[in-house]
Design a protein around this motif. Structure first.
Motif, PDB file in Angstrom:
ATOM      1  N   CYS A 181      39.134  -2.829  26.680  1.00  0.00           N
ATOM      2  CA  CYS A 181      37.795  -2.397  27.067  1.00  0.00           C
ATOM      3  C   CYS A 181      37.748  -0.883  26.949  1.00  0.00           C
ATOM      4  CB  CYS A 181      37.482  -2.847  28.486  1.00  0.00           C
ATOM      5  SG  CYS A 181      35.905  -2.245  29.127  1.00  0.00           S
ATOM      6  N   ALA A 182      36.922  -0.400  26.040  1.00  0.00           N
ATOM      7  CA  ALA A 182      36.799   1.030  25.815  1.00  0.00           C
ATOM      8  C   ALA A 182      35.564   1.578  26.527  1.00  0.00           C
ATOM      9  CB  ALA A 182      36.710   1.313  24.323  1.00  0.00           C
ATOM     10  N   ALA A 183      35.719   2.746  27.116  1.00  0.00           N
ATOM     11  CA  ALA A 183      34.620   3.405  27.828  1.00  0.00           C
ATOM     12  C   ALA A 183      34.482   4.827  27.312  1.00  0.00           C
ATOM     13  CB  ALA A 183      34.900   3.413  29.328  1.00  0.00           C
ATOM     14  N   PRO A 184      33.303   5.423  27.493  1.00  0.00           N
ATOM     15  CA  PRO A 184      33.122   6.818  27.054  1.00  0.00           C
ATOM     16  C   PRO A 184      34.111   7.742  27.742  1.00  0.00           C
ATOM     17  CG  PRO A 184      31.015   5.811  27.503  1.00  0.00           C
ATOM     18  CD  PRO A 184      32.061   4.846  27.988  1.00  0.00           C
ATOM     19  N   GLY A 185      34.661   8.662  26.992  1.00  0.00           N
ATOM     20  CA  GLY A 185      35.714   9.513  27.503  1.00  0.00           C
ATOM     21  C   GLY A 185      35.314  10.393  28.664  1.00  0.00           C
ATOM     22  N   ARG A 186      34.078  10.889  28.642  1.00  0.00           N
ATOM     23  CA  ARG A 186      33.667  11.830  29.684  1.00  0.00           C
ATOM     24  C   ARG A 186      33.621  11.188  31.053  1.00  0.00           C
ATOM     25  NH1 ARG A 186      27.442  13.437  28.731  1.00  0.00           N
ATOM     26  NH2 ARG A 186      27.860  14.472  30.691  1.00  0.00           N
ATOM     27  N   PHE A 187      33.523   9.851  31.124  1.00  0.00           N
ATOM     28  CA  PHE A 187      33.446   9.167  32.417  1.00  0.00           C
ATOM     29  C   PHE A 187      34.738   8.458  32.806  1.00  0.00           C
ATOM     30  CE2 PHE A 187      29.013   9.804  32.915  1.00  0.00           C
ATOM     31  CZ  PHE A 187      28.421   9.656  31.677  1.00  0.00           C
ATOM     32  N   PHE A 188      35.604   8.269  31.859  1.00  0.00           N
ATOM     33  CA  PHE A 188      36.675   7.290  32.016  1.00  0.00           C
ATOM     34  C   PHE A 188      37.543   7.535  33.242  1.00  0.00           C
ATOM     35  CE2 PHE A 188      39.015   3.807  30.570  1.00  0.00           C
ATOM     36  CZ  PHE A 188      40.368   4.078  30.652  1.00  0.00           C
ATOM     37  N   SER A 189      37.905   8.783  33.481  1.00  0.00           N
ATOM     38  CA  SER A 189      38.845   9.072  34.571  1.00  0.00           C
ATOM     39  C   SER A 189      38.257   8.767  35.942  1.00  0.00           C
ATOM     40  CB  SER A 189      39.293  10.529  34.507  1.00  0.00           C
ATOM     41  OG  SER A 189      38.197  11.389  34.723  1.00  0.00           O
ATOM     42  N   MET A 190      36.940   8.688  36.045  1.00  0.00           N
ATOM     43  CA  MET A 190      36.298   8.436  37.339  1.00  0.00           C
ATOM     44  C   MET A 190      35.861   6.983  37.509  1.00  0.00           C
ATOM     45  SD  MET A 190      36.500  10.943  39.270  1.00  0.00           S
ATOM     46  CE  MET A 190      35.406  10.280  40.521  1.00  0.00           C
ATOM     47  N   LEU A 191      36.172   6.163  36.552  1.00  0.00           N
ATOM     48  CA  LEU A 191      35.776   4.762  36.624  1.00  0.00           C
ATOM     49  C   LEU A 191      36.891   3.888  37.175  1.00  0.00           C
ATOM     50  CD1 LEU A 191      33.950   4.319  33.190  1.00  0.00           C
ATOM     51  CD2 LEU A 191      32.895   4.550  35.448  1.00  0.00           C
ATOM     52  N   ASN A 236      41.014   6.174  26.306  1.00  0.00           N
ATOM     53  CA  ASN A 236      39.854   5.802  27.141  1.00  0.00           C
ATOM     54  C   ASN A 236      39.655   4.290  27.166  1.00  0.00           C
ATOM     55  OD1 ASN A 236      39.240   8.562  27.608  1.00  0.00           O
ATOM     56  ND2 ASN A 236      38.215   8.643  25.621  1.00  0.00           N
ATOM     57  N   THR A 237      40.743   3.587  27.312  1.00  0.00           N
ATOM     58  CA  THR A 237      40.720   2.135  27.217  1.00  0.00           C
ATOM     59  C   THR A 237      41.515   1.522  28.367  1.00  0.00           C
ATOM     60  OG1 THR A 237      40.541   2.232  24.802  1.00  0.00           O
ATOM     61  CG2 THR A 237      41.311   0.160  25.751  1.00  0.00           C
ATOM     62  N   VAL A 238      40.988   0.439  28.916  1.00  0.00           N
ATOM     63  CA  VAL A 238      41.708  -0.352  29.899  1.00  0.00           C
ATOM     64  C   VAL A 238      42.073  -1.680  29.254  1.00  0.00           C
ATOM     65  CG1 VAL A 238      39.643  -1.387  30.925  1.00  0.00           C
ATOM     66  CG2 VAL A 238      41.739  -1.194  32.270  1.00  0.00           C
ATOM     67  N   TYR A 239      43.246  -2.169  29.575  1.00  0.00           N
ATOM     68  CA  TYR A 239      43.766  -3.385  28.969  1.00  0.00           C
ATOM     69  C   TYR A 239      44.034  -4.446  30.032  1.00  0.00           C
ATOM     70  CZ  TYR A 239      44.703  -0.297  25.005  1.00  0.00           C
ATOM     71  OH  TYR A 239      44.570   0.590  23.974  1.00  0.00           O
ATOM     72  N   LEU A 240      43.955  -5.693  29.614  1.00  0.00           N
ATOM     73  CA  LEU A 240      44.399  -6.803  30.436  1.00  0.00           C
ATOM     74  C   LEU A 240      45.399  -7.593  29.597  1.00  0.00           C
ATOM     75  CD1 LEU A 240      44.069  -8.246  33.175  1.00  0.00           C
ATOM     76  CD2 LEU A 240      42.490  -9.805  32.017  1.00  0.00           C
ATOM     77  N   GLN A 241      46.664  -7.468  29.946  1.00  0.00           N
ATOM     78  CA  GLN A 241      47.709  -8.226  29.282  1.00  0.00           C
ATOM     79  C   GLN A 241      47.855  -9.563  29.991  1.00  0.00           C
ATOM     80  OE1 GLN A 241      49.613  -7.481  26.487  1.00  0.00           O
ATOM     81  NE2 GLN A 241      50.376  -9.572  26.697  1.00  0.00           N
ATOM     82  N   MET A 242      47.647 -10.630  29.251  1.00  0.00           N
ATOM     83  CA  MET A 242      47.677 -11.970  29.831  1.00  0.00           C
ATOM     84  C   MET A 242      48.831 -12.751  29.217  1.00  0.00           C
ATOM     85  SD  MET A 242      43.588 -12.815  29.882  1.00  0.00           S
ATOM     86  CE  MET A 242      43.453 -12.881  28.100  1.00  0.00           C
ATOM     87  N   ASN A 243      49.799 -13.097  30.046  1.00  0.00           N
ATOM     88  CA  ASN A 243      50.962 -13.867  29.610  1.00  0.00           C
ATOM     89  C   ASN A 243      50.970 -15.237  30.281  1.00  0.00           C
ATOM     90  OD1 ASN A 243      51.851 -11.577  28.149  1.00  0.00           O
ATOM     91  ND2 ASN A 243      53.007 -10.821  29.923  1.00  0.00           N
ATOM     92  N   SER A 244      51.771 -16.131  29.742  1.00  0.00           N
ATOM     93  CA  SER A 244      51.915 -17.481  30.309  1.00  0.00           C
ATOM     94  C   SER A 244      50.555 -18.112  30.558  1.00  0.00           C
ATOM     95  CB  SER A 244      52.727 -17.425  31.615  1.00  0.00           C
ATOM     96  OG  SER A 244      54.003 -16.861  31.380  1.00  0.00           O
ATOM     97  N   LEU A 245      49.691 -18.020  29.573  1.00  0.00           N
ATOM     98  CA  LEU A 245      48.314 -18.501  29.736  1.00  0.00           C
ATOM     99  C   LEU A 245      48.272 -20.004  29.953  1.00  0.00           C
ATOM    100  CD1 LEU A 245      46.633 -16.198  27.130  1.00  0.00           C
ATOM    101  CD2 LEU A 245      45.890 -16.442  29.500  1.00  0.00           C
ATOM    102  N   LYS A 246      47.297 -20.405  30.762  1.00  0.00           N
ATOM    103  CA  LYS A 246      47.103 -21.808  31.113  1.00  0.00           C
ATOM    104  C   LYS A 246      45.709 -22.240  30.675  1.00  0.00           C
ATOM    105  CE  LYS A 246      49.858 -21.123  35.320  1.00  0.00           C
ATOM    106  NZ  LYS A 246      49.855 -21.240  36.805  1.00  0.00           N
ATOM    107  N   PRO A 247      45.498 -23.527  30.469  1.00  0.00           N
ATOM    108  CA  PRO A 247      44.149 -23.988  30.096  1.00  0.00           C
ATOM    109  C   PRO A 247      43.094 -23.561  31.109  1.00  0.00           C
ATOM    110  CG  PRO A 247      45.739 -25.709  29.657  1.00  0.00           C
ATOM    111  CD  PRO A 247      46.494 -24.621  30.360  1.00  0.00           C
TER     112      PRO A 247
END
Length: 125
Positions: free
Chosen positions: A22-32, A77-88
């Motif tokens: 998920c990418a966000a504008p750089g000028r705001f990112f640190s405060m989000l 300026n990106t947040v990630y969600l790493q998803m392992n051992s995924l289930k249905p």
């Protein structure tokens, strides 16, 4: 207006992994304070994970603890969600959301200032 741009959904077999971005504008990112929510058909939209601005705190829903990791890259300026051992049961539309200066507690409660468009995650059994 802050636009959040998501990517990384798809189809994966049970036990597999996916990483959402998920990418966000750089000028705001640190405060989000950033989070990921998901909504399966016929169910409510629930917060899955969140990371506070300043990266001091994180939140995980019980059902994903030990399997999902939220983290951010300030240079991108990106947040990630790493998803392992995924289930249905992880199958859902995943949404990125953000709150300007939110605490983790407020992020858990909502509502949110900004949303992404959603990305489908499908886990086959």
């Amino acid at each position: 207006q802050v636009q959040l741009v998501e990517s990384g959904g798809g189809l994966v077999q049970a036990g597999g992994s996916l990483r959402l971005s998920c990418a966000a504008p750089g000028r705001f990112f640190s405060m989000l304070t950033m989070g990921w929510l998901r909504q399966a058909p016929g169910k409510e939209r629930d917060l899955v994970a969140a990371i506070s601005y300043g990266d001091r705190s994180t939140y995980y829903r019980d059902s994903v603890k030990g399997r999902f990791t939220i983290f951010r890259n300030h240079a991108e300026n990106t947040v990630y969600l790493q998803m392992n051992s995924l289930k249905p049961e992880d199958t859902a539309i995943y949404y990125c959301a953000a709150g300007f200066g939110y605490s983790i507690a407020r992020m858990v409660e909502g509502p949110y200032d900004y949303w992404g468009q959603g990305t489908q995650v499908t886990v086959s059994s």
